[in-house]
Design a protein around this motif. Structure first.
Motif, short mmCIF file in Angstrom:
data_model
loop_
_atom_site.label_atom_id
_atom_site.label_comp_id
_atom_site.label_asym_id
_atom_site.label_seq_id
_atom_site.Cartn_x
_atom_site.Cartn_y
_atom_site.Cartn_z
N LEU A 4 31.51 28.65 54.14
CA LEU A 4 31.84 30.23 54.86
C LEU A 4 32.87 30.74 53.67
CD1 LEU A 4 31.85 32.15 57.06
CD2 LEU A 4 33.57 30.62 58.21
N TYR A 5 32.52 32.02 53.68
CA TYR A 5 33.67 32.80 52.81
C TYR A 5 34.28 33.83 53.59
CZ TYR A 5 35.44 35.33 48.78
OH TYR A 5 36.19 36.15 48.01
N ASP A 6 35.40 33.27 54.34
CA ASP A 6 35.85 34.00 55.20
C ASP A 6 37.46 34.41 54.69
OD1 ASP A 6 36.85 31.79 55.71
OD2 ASP A 6 36.58 31.91 57.77
N ARG A 7 37.70 33.88 53.63
CA ARG A 7 39.02 33.70 53.17
C ARG A 7 38.84 33.86 51.37
NH1 ARG A 7 41.76 28.61 55.34
NH2 ARG A 7 40.69 29.04 57.13
N PHE A 8 40.00 34.33 50.60
CA PHE A 8 39.64 34.27 49.28
C PHE A 8 39.82 32.98 48.48
CE2 PHE A 8 41.00 38.74 50.56
CZ PHE A 8 39.68 39.23 50.13
N THR A 9 40.26 32.18 48.98
CA THR A 9 40.76 30.85 48.43
C THR A 9 39.26 30.02 48.22
OG1 THR A 9 42.67 30.95 49.11
CG2 THR A 9 41.85 28.72 48.14
N ASN A 31 42.22 33.94 39.40
CA ASN A 31 41.48 33.62 38.08
C ASN A 31 41.44 32.26 37.80
OD1 ASN A 31 44.19 32.50 37.57
ND2 ASN A 31 44.18 33.16 35.71
N TYR A 32 40.28 31.93 37.13
CA TYR A 32 39.74 30.43 37.01
C TYR A 32 40.01 30.25 35.53
CZ TYR A 32 37.27 30.91 41.16
OH TYR A 32 36.88 31.22 42.52
N ARG A 33 40.36 29.03 34.90
CA ARG A 33 40.54 28.48 33.74
C ARG A 33 39.41 27.62 33.31
NH1 ARG A 33 46.93 28.63 32.43
NH2 ARG A 33 47.18 30.85 32.81
N GLN A 34 38.57 27.18 34.07
CA GLN A 34 37.52 26.14 34.04
C GLN A 34 36.35 26.61 34.83
OE1 GLN A 34 37.72 23.40 31.84
NE2 GLN A 34 39.86 23.93 31.42
N PRO A 35 35.06 26.21 34.51
CA PRO A 35 33.87 26.53 35.03
C PRO A 35 34.19 26.12 36.53
CG PRO A 35 33.34 25.48 32.95
CD PRO A 35 34.87 25.48 33.18
N ALA A 36 33.41 26.90 37.51
CA ALA A 36 33.32 26.58 38.63
C ALA A 36 32.20 27.23 39.42
CB ALA A 36 34.38 27.16 39.49
N ALA A 37 31.49 26.56 40.24
CA ALA A 37 30.30 26.82 41.27
C ALA A 37 30.58 26.75 42.50
CB ALA A 37 29.10 25.91 40.56
N HIS A 38 29.88 27.65 43.40
CA HIS A 38 30.05 27.69 44.86
C HIS A 38 28.61 28.31 45.40
CE1 HIS A 38 33.85 28.88 42.94
NE2 HIS A 38 34.46 27.86 43.88
N GLY A 39 28.31 27.70 46.54
CA GLY A 39 27.29 28.34 47.51
C GLY A 39 27.91 28.94 48.77
N LEU A 40 27.81 30.13 48.98
CA LEU A 40 28.75 31.01 49.97
C LEU A 40 27.77 31.52 51.06
CD1 LEU A 40 31.02 32.48 47.48
CD2 LEU A 40 31.41 30.41 48.69
N TYR A 41 28.46 31.50 52.22
CA TYR A 41 27.83 32.47 53.20
C TYR A 41 28.76 33.48 53.72
CZ TYR A 41 27.18 34.29 57.95
OH TYR A 41 27.19 35.16 59.10
N PRO A 43 29.93 36.54 55.60
CA PRO A 43 29.75 37.26 56.88
C PRO A 43 30.23 38.62 56.66
CG PRO A 43 31.64 35.66 57.24
CD PRO A 43 31.04 35.43 55.91
N GLN A 44 31.18 39.15 56.11
CA GLN A 44 31.60 40.45 55.68
C GLN A 44 31.21 40.90 54.49
OE1 GLN A 44 35.64 40.51 57.64
NE2 GLN A 44 36.14 42.34 56.24
N ALA A 45 31.22 42.19 54.59
CA ALA A 45 30.93 42.77 53.06
C ALA A 45 32.16 42.42 52.30
CB ALA A 45 30.67 44.19 53.26
N VAL A 46 31.98 42.32 50.87
CA VAL A 46 32.71 42.15 49.75
C VAL A 46 32.43 43.16 48.58
CG1 VAL A 46 33.76 40.48 48.31
CG2 VAL A 46 33.32 39.45 50.52
N LEU A 47 33.68 43.54 47.89
CA LEU A 47 33.52 44.35 46.66
C LEU A 47 34.21 43.47 45.56
CD1 LEU A 47 32.65 47.00 45.41
CD2 LEU A 47 35.04 47.69 45.71
N ASN A 48 33.47 43.43 44.57
CA ASN A 48 33.92 42.32 43.49
C ASN A 48 34.29 43.22 42.27
OD1 ASN A 48 32.73 39.68 41.58
ND2 ASN A 48 34.80 40.16 41.96
N LEU A 49 35.38 43.32 41.75
CA LEU A 49 35.80 43.88 40.54
C LEU A 49 35.99 42.83 39.44
CD1 LEU A 49 38.19 46.72 41.88
CD2 LEU A 49 35.84 46.72 41.60
N VAL A 50 35.28 43.02 38.53
CA VAL A 50 35.37 41.80 37.21
C VAL A 50 36.42 42.39 36.42
CG1 VAL A 50 34.20 40.40 35.73
CG2 VAL A 50 32.86 40.97 37.62
N VAL A 51 37.37 41.37 36.01
CA VAL A 51 38.51 41.84 35.21
C VAL A 51 38.28 41.45 33.85
CG1 VAL A 51 40.89 41.62 34.80
CG2 VAL A 51 40.13 42.22 37.18
N ARG A 52 38.03 40.09 33.83
CA ARG A 52 37.92 39.26 32.36
C ARG A 52 36.76 38.21 32.67
NH1 ARG A 52 43.44 38.92 33.05
NH2 ARG A 52 43.36 36.74 33.51
#
Length: 285
Positions: A4-9, A31-41, A43-52
């Motif tokens: 569940l993705y209901d918080r940003f962490t 930000n991330y300094r290493q590769p990471a992978a997530h499978g997410l549900y 429930p609430q619309a999200v807007l993502n602005l890619v910085v780097r």
């Protein structure tokens, strides 16, 4: 299978800073300094602005390759996979939770009522989006700085209002309450489902109601959606782990290895081995 993705962490973040309104997080810089992978549900619309940096989003049978400057929209009710790629520089982004009450008001006034859950979209990176991103970055970097919640939401929604009808459909409404209750249980066990009756029971629906509501929300049948999400997760695991292919197939819900190979190739046009080696990219549509 999906979390569940209901918080940003999220797992793997090097740094995160969030803004809150009445005890609820509404925006974050991470930000991330290493590769990471997530499978997410989601429930609430999200807007993502890619910085780097770069990221790959697996959305059904598509893979969106996002880079710095991209603006990405995830409607409520989406189930997707996210892969932070190995960067030459760190990966950083700004994320917003878009409140359903404000979306309902905006898009009801716009005469838009059809909701397209799961129809993620890459928006045109206009100068207005770039200006917004730079302004937000300055505020996130300055201790104690935070724009007024209402003013920022008005600004974001104003920019979204200028987008296409497809964007407006993606934001209009949200999955029905029974669908939300069902998804709250289904996202964790997509790999375990064997009968549609099990899915219907999760939402206290009849089989006919389940099929109708799934078609209205996701524009496909329930089992078609489930197989797509299993394949989506397998595509992520092939790229981000060294697990043997049979292990990936069984862990994502396939009971027969030949069936997994056929479905993967039919859906993606390549074999699991070709996809793992990076011989071809799933096209973004």
């Amino acid at each position: 299978m999906y979390t569940l993705y209901d918080r940003f962490t999220l797992r793997g973040q090097h740094h995160i800073r969030t803004w809150e309104q009445q005890g609820q997080s509404w925006a974050a810089y991470s930000n991330y300094r290493q590769p990471a992978a997530h499978g997410l549900y989601i429930p609430q619309a999200v807007l993502n602005l890619v910085v780097r940096g770069e990221k790959r989003i697996y959305d059904g049978l598509r893979a969106h390759h996002l880079r710095a400057g991209d603006v990405f929209l995830i409607p409520s009710g989406s189930v997707l996979c996210s892969e932070i790629l190995r960067p030459s520089e760190d990966y950083a982004s700004i994320n917003f939770f878009l409140p359903p009450d404000l979306l309902a008001t905006h898009y009801a006034c716009a005469g838009t009522s059809k909701h397209m859950a799961g129809s993620t979209l890459t928006l045109s990176p206009s100068s207005q989006w770039q200006q917004l991103t730079q302004a937000l970055l300055r505020d996130f970097r300055e201790d104690g700085a935070m724009p007024a919640y209402e003013n920022m939401m008005d600004r974001v929604l104003h920019l979204l209002q200028q987008e296409t009808i497809t964007v407006k459909q993606a934001l209009a409404g949200r999955p029905s309450a029974p669908m939300q209750r069902m998804m709250a249980r289904l996202h964790k066990g997509i790999h375990e489902v064997r009968l549609l009756e099990e899915v219907a029971a999760m939402g206290n629906m009849s089989l006919a109601t389940l099929k109708r509501r799934f078609r209205e929300t996701y524009q496909c049948s329930p089992m078609q959606w489930i197989w797509t999400k299993r394949l989506q997760m397998s595509a992520l695991l092939l790229r981000t782990t060294e697990q043997p292919i049979p292990e990936i197939a069984y862990s994502t819900g396939f009971e027969d290895l030949s069936h997994f190979y056929r479905q993967f190739r039919r859906c993606f046009g390549v074999t699991p081995v070709q996809w793992r080696r990076g011989e071809i990219e799933l096209s973004s549509q």
